[in-house]
Motif scaffolding. Structure first.
Motif, PDB file in Angstrom:
ATOM      1  N   SER A  85       0.816  -1.216   0.000  1.00  0.00           N
ATOM      2  CA  SER A  85       0.000   0.000   0.000  1.00  0.00           C
ATOM      3  C   SER A  85       0.850   1.266   0.000  1.00  0.00           C
ATOM      4  O   SER A  85       0.356   2.345  -0.311  1.00  0.00           O
ATOM      5  CB  SER A  85      -0.917   0.007   1.226  1.00  0.00           C
ATOM      6  N   ARG A 166      -3.580  -7.390   0.681  1.00  0.00           N
ATOM      7  CA  ARG A 166      -3.999  -6.009   0.897  1.00  0.00           C
ATOM      8  C   ARG A 166      -3.043  -5.009   0.250  1.00  0.00           C
ATOM      9  O   ARG A 166      -1.833  -5.095   0.407  1.00  0.00           O
ATOM     10  CB  ARG A 166      -4.096  -5.726   2.401  1.00  0.00           C
ATOM     11  N   GLY A 167      -3.616  -4.056  -0.472  1.00  0.00           N
ATOM     12  CA  GLY A 167      -2.870  -2.898  -0.941  1.00  0.00           C
ATOM     13  C   GLY A 167      -2.149  -3.040  -2.258  1.00  0.00           C
ATOM     14  O   GLY A 167      -1.602  -2.062  -2.762  1.00  0.00           O
ATOM     15  N   THR A 185      -9.439  -8.433   2.391  1.00  0.00           N
ATOM     16  CA  THR A 185      -8.049  -8.030   2.182  1.00  0.00           C
ATOM     17  C   THR A 185      -7.210  -8.556   3.345  1.00  0.00           C
ATOM     18  O   THR A 185      -7.524  -8.320   4.511  1.00  0.00           O
ATOM     19  CB  THR A 185      -7.926  -6.507   2.081  1.00  0.00           C
TER      20      THR A 185
END
Length: 438
Positions: A85, A166-167, A185
């Motif tokens: 992220s 995630r991200g 996520t």
């Protein structure tokens, strides 16, 4: 003191100075070699087989690649971990000079950094433990992208639980593919563990990673590829010289077979395509440039600027000719004729306008600046193209270029006439077979 005695004393002093110097050298140890310039390399460390960081030092395909480049260039790699992220923000903050580790080419990343020639192509793959409510498989593998997407649409229901890292790129893919399913996520790329524990019905991976994840998991189907993605090294925008060095090195490694050997060792036979060559790299750059055009269209819409800007087009053509001329001088070759360069550049511009004209208003899109973000990003891609043009092999057949253009630009949204024009003008840049190349 006589002359003979003075010479004896001098010899004695000389010997004592030599002995003292030898003793001092032994005490100090060997003189260290000059330190090599540092290369700050970003790595996630959580994405095998590209990168893994379970020991004191990262390992994987991307680590071996960057370390081989650094050794050849006399650089000392220093590894910096990034969260997916935070990839763009960390690059923009200058935390590393380049990032590697299975990084997918995406337009918002192209705005912030500079991609090298492609390392490989892969695609998103869904690992599915088919729920009892799900319809049966439409077709047995292998699937085309179209048939795999049809399977996904049939599965896209609120009951379906899809796990994804995630991200990263795959989270965006998951959200674009699944409008109704539950997207879970998962941090630290612990997606396989989530699927194995029965906490998800499906997990999104890619063509390199998915077969490894499926090993040892009962009742798993692989649906895909669902996308056509390009993976490359991601370089800070102010390190253009480093990016150019990487491009040249990667193409040399591809031509020698060393890059293919590295892919086979870490990624397996499914990653055997030779992507770091001038022709596929030019087509990849074309696709990257076109992917920016919806953002360009949105920026123009916000300020009421028309799609067509003839004065800007003239500047782009002139800049491209100048960049190609400079690249040709550096390579020691003659550049293509200006007419051929203008035709190729105009085909790029007109294809970009077609994409912009078909971009619907996007009020929810991030407001990128046309002048300070998007046009510099397009200029970086054009500069990369200029170095590739002068490396095209002689005697390229138009039919060969068209076949590859249909493949690489298949997801660009261009109609066949536009793809054919790009292929025709690209083939015209290839020198005659008798022309010498480095």
């Amino acid at each position: 003191m006589g002359q003979t005695k003075r010479r004896a004393v001098s010899r004695g002093l000389f010997l004592w100075v030599g002995v003292l110097g030898l003793v001092a050298g032994c005490i100090r140890g060997p003189v260290p070699s000059p330190a090599r310039p540092a290369l700050l390399a970003g790595i996630s460390g959580d994405y095998p087989p590209f990168s893994d960081w379970k020991q004191e030092h990262p390992s994987g395909f991307s680590v071996a690649l960057v370390e081989a480049f650094a050794a050849d260039q006399g650089l000392e790699p220093s590894w910096v971990r990034f969260p997916w992220s935070g990839l763009v923000t960390d690059l923009s903050a200058g935390k590393f000079d380049l990032a590697d580790g299975g990084i997918t080419v995406r337009p918002e990343r192209s705005v912030a950094g500079r991609y090298t020639v492609p390392l490989l192509r892969n695609g998103a793959v869904l690992l599915l433990r088919r729920p009892v409510w799900a319809p049966p498989a439409v077709q047995a593998p292998p699937l085309t992208v179209e048939t795999a997407l049809a399977e996904v649409r049939a599965l896209d229901r609120p009951e379906l639980r899809v796990a994804v890292n995630r991200g990263g790129h795959l989270e965006r893919v998951a959200r674009s593919l699944f409008r109704h399913a539950q997207i879970q996520t998962v941090p630290d790329n612990a997606v396989r563990e989530t699927l194995a524990a029965g906490e998800a019905d499906a997990a999104l991976s890619n063509t390199v990673e998915a077969p490894r994840w499926a090993e040892g998991l009962a009742g798993i189907e692989l649906l895909g590829p669902l996308t056509r993605d390009v993976v490359a090294v991601y370089v800070r925008p102010d390190r253009e010289e480093l990016a150019t060095q990487l491009d040249a090195w990667l193409m040399a490694q591809e031509a020698s077979g060393a890059l293919g050997t590295l892919r086979a060792r870490y990624l397996g036979p499914g990653a055997g395509e030779r992507t770091a060559l001038p022709l596929p790299a030019l087509l990849a750059a074309t696709a990257e440039r076109l992917a920016l055009m919806p953002l360009v269209a949105a920026a123009k819409q916000r300020v009421g600027q028309p799609v067509e800007d003839t004065s800007q087009e003239a500047r782009v053509r002139a800049s491209f000719r100048a960049d190609v001329a400079q690249a040709a001088r550096a390579a020691g070759v003659a550049p293509p004729p200006d007419e051929a360069l203008d035709a190729f550049c105009q085909a790029q511009i007109d294809a970009a306008k077609l994409v912009q004209q078909h971009t619907p208003p996007a009020s929810d899109a991030r407001a990128y600046s046309l002048e300070t973000e998007l046009r510099p990003a397009v200029a970086r891609i054009s500069a990369k193209m200029s170095t590739l043009v002068v490396r095209l092999p002689p005697g390229l057949e138009q039919a060969t270029v068209l076949e590859q253009a249909r493949d690489w630009l298949g997801a660009s949204g261009l109609e066949p006439p536009a793809v054919e024009r790009l292929a025709r003008t690209l083939a015209a840049l290839s020198p005659h077979p008798e022309a010498a190349r480095p």
